[in-house]
Design a protein around this motif. Structure first.
Motif, short mmCIF file in Angstrom:
data_model
loop_
_atom_site.label_atom_id
_atom_site.label_comp_id
_atom_site.label_asym_id
_atom_site.label_seq_id
_atom_site.Cartn_x
_atom_site.Cartn_y
_atom_site.Cartn_z
N GLU A 38 0.82 -1.21 0.00
CA GLU A 38 0.00 0.00 0.00
C GLU A 38 0.86 1.27 0.00
N SER B 69 3.47 1.59 -1.96
CA SER B 69 4.23 1.57 -3.22
C SER B 69 4.30 2.93 -3.88
N ALA B 70 3.14 3.61 -3.95
CA ALA B 70 3.12 4.91 -4.62
C ALA B 70 3.98 5.93 -3.89
N HIS C 156 -1.52 5.89 -10.27
CA HIS C 156 -1.78 4.69 -9.46
C HIS C 156 -2.43 5.11 -8.14
N SER D 128 -2.17 -0.12 -5.91
CA SER D 128 -0.91 -0.27 -5.17
C SER D 128 -0.31 -1.65 -5.38
#
Length: 348
Positions: free
Chosen positions: A108, A110-111, A311, A317
Motif C-alpha cells: 500500500e 508503493s506509490a 496509481h 498499489s
C-alpha cells in the motif's frame, strides 16, 4: 512487469521505458569519453614546436598552450563529470533496490516509495542536463582553440613544404652546392697531377671520402688534418683548389644539417596538428551521448512521475508493487555494467 493490457483504467505501467536504455547511453558516453581522455593526455604533454618565422612564434605558442589548457580542463573537469553520471545510475539502482523491499512488505506504500525515488530521478535528470549544457560550451571553446592551432600549424607547414617553402629552397641550394663540390673535387684532382706522390696519395684519400657525400644526408668529407696536410705541402693551383673544396664542403655540411632540422620541424608541427584535430574530434564525440543521456533521464523521470500520479485507484498499489519488482531487476542489471565502465575510465 505489469502490461498495459493488465492495468486498469488510468494505470500507467512503469518500466515500459527500459532502464537498460540508460545503460546503453552511458556506455556510449564512457566510450567516447575514453577516446577524448586518451587524446587529452597526448595534447597535455605535447612539446612546443618552433616556427621558422619569428613573427609567428608567439602566436604558435599561444595557440598550442590553448589546446594544452583545454586538454587539462577536460581531464580535470569533464572526466569527473562523466564519472558522476555513472554514480547517478548506481545510486538509482540502489534506490530501486530499497523500494523493491518496501513495496514487497507494504504494497500500500508503493506509490509513496516510488514518488520519493522519482524525485531523486528528477535530480539525476537535472544534473545530466546541466552536464550536457556545460559540456556543449566546453566543446565549442575547444573547437575554437583547435581552429586557432590548426591555422598556425598549417601556415608553418606551408612555409616549410610548399613549392617555394624553406625545405624546397634548401633542397635546391643543396643540389647546387653538391654540383659545386663535385667540380671543386675534379679541379683538385686535376691540379694534383702536377704534385708529388705524397700529395697525390692524400688527395686520392680526400676524393674517396668526398664521393660519399649525400647518400643519407650526411657529410663524410676527409679529415681536417688531411686537408691541412695537403695545404702545407702544396701551393699554386692545388692550394687554391683545396681551399675552394674546403669552403664549399663546409657549406654542403651546413645545408645538410639545416635540411635535417627543417624536416624534423615539419614532422613535429604535422604531429601537433594531427593530435590537435584528433583531440577536437574526440571531444566533439562526447557531446552527443551526454545530451542523449540527459534526454533518456527525462523520459524515465516523466514515466515514473506519471505512474505515481495515476496509481491512485483501488488495487493500484498491488499492481504498482508488481511493476516495481519487475523494474528493479532491470535496474539491478545496471550495476554490473556501470562498475565495468567506471573501472575503464578511472583505472580502478
Amino acid at each position: 512487469m505489469t502490461s498495459s493490457s493488465e492495468a486498469g483504467p488510468g494505470i500507467v505501467p512503469i518500466g515500459s521505458l527500459d532502464p537498460i536504455a540508460l545503460g546503453r547511453a552511458i556506455d556510449k558516453l564512457v566510450t567516447a569519453a575514453l577516446a577524448a581522455q586518451t587524446w587529452s593526455l597526448v595534447c597535455a604533454a605535447e612539446v612546443a614546436v618552433q616556427t621558422t618565422d619569428k613573427n609567428e612564434a608567439q602566436a604558435m605558442r599561444t595557440a598550442q598552450e590553448g589546446i594544452r589548457d583545454s586538454a587539462r580542463a577536460y581531464l580535470g573537469a569533464q572526466v569527473p563529470g562523466v564519472i558522476k553520471r555513472l554514480v547517478d545510475l548506481q545510486s538509482a539502482a540502489a534506490l530501486f533496490r530499497s523500494i523493491q523491499t518496501l513495496a514487497a512488505t507494504a504494497p500500500e506504500q508503493s506509490a509513496v516509495c516510488l514518488d520519493a525515488v522519482t524525485k531523486e530521478f528528477g535530480k539525476f535528470q537535472q544534473m545530466a542536463d546541466e552536464f550536457a549544457k556545460v559540456y556543449e560550451i566546453f566543446w565549442e571553446q575547444t573547437e575554437t582553440r583547435g581552429a586557432a592551432l590548426t591555422d598556425r600549424a598549417n601556415a608553418e607547414i606551408r612555409r616549410l613544404s610548399a613549392g617555394k617553402g624553406k625545405i624546397a629552397a634548401t633542397t635546391r641550394a643543396l643540389k647546387d652546392i653538391q654540383q659545386t663540390v663535385s667540380k671543386d673535387l675534379d679541379d683538385l684532382i686535376e691540379a694534383s697531377h702536377t704534385t708529388g706522390k705524397r700529395a697525390r696519395k692524400i688527395l686520392d684519400s680526400v676524393a674517396e671520402s668526398l664521393r660519399g657525400i649525400g647518400g643519407e644526408g650526411k657529410f663524410t668529407g676527409g679529415s681536417e688534418a688531411a686537408h691541412r696536410g695537403i695545404e702545407e705541402s702544396s701551393s699554386g693551383d692545388v692550394g687554391k683548389a683545396l681551399q675552394n673544396l674546403r669552403k664549399d664542403s663546409e657549406k654542403l655540411e651546413k645545408l645538410y644539417r639545416e635540411l635535417a632540422g627543417l624536416q624534423a620541424g615539419l614532422h613535429a608541427v604535422m604531429k601537433v596538428e594531427s593530435d590537435c584535430n584528433a583531440y577536437v574530434r574526440s571531444v566533439c564525440a562526447v557531446a552527443g551521448p551526454a545530451r542523449a543521456l540527459a534526454n533518456i533521464w527525462q523520459q524515465v523521470y516523466a514515466e515514473y512521475a506519471t505512474a505515481v500520479v495515476n496509481h491512485t485507484g483501488p488495487g493500484d498499489s498491488a499492481k504498482l508493487a508488481e511493476g516495481i519488482d519487475a523494474a528493479a531487476v532491470k535496474w539491478e542489471s545496471l550495476l554490473t555494467r556501470t562498475r565495468a565502465l567506471n573501472a575503464a575510465i578511472t583505472g580502478n
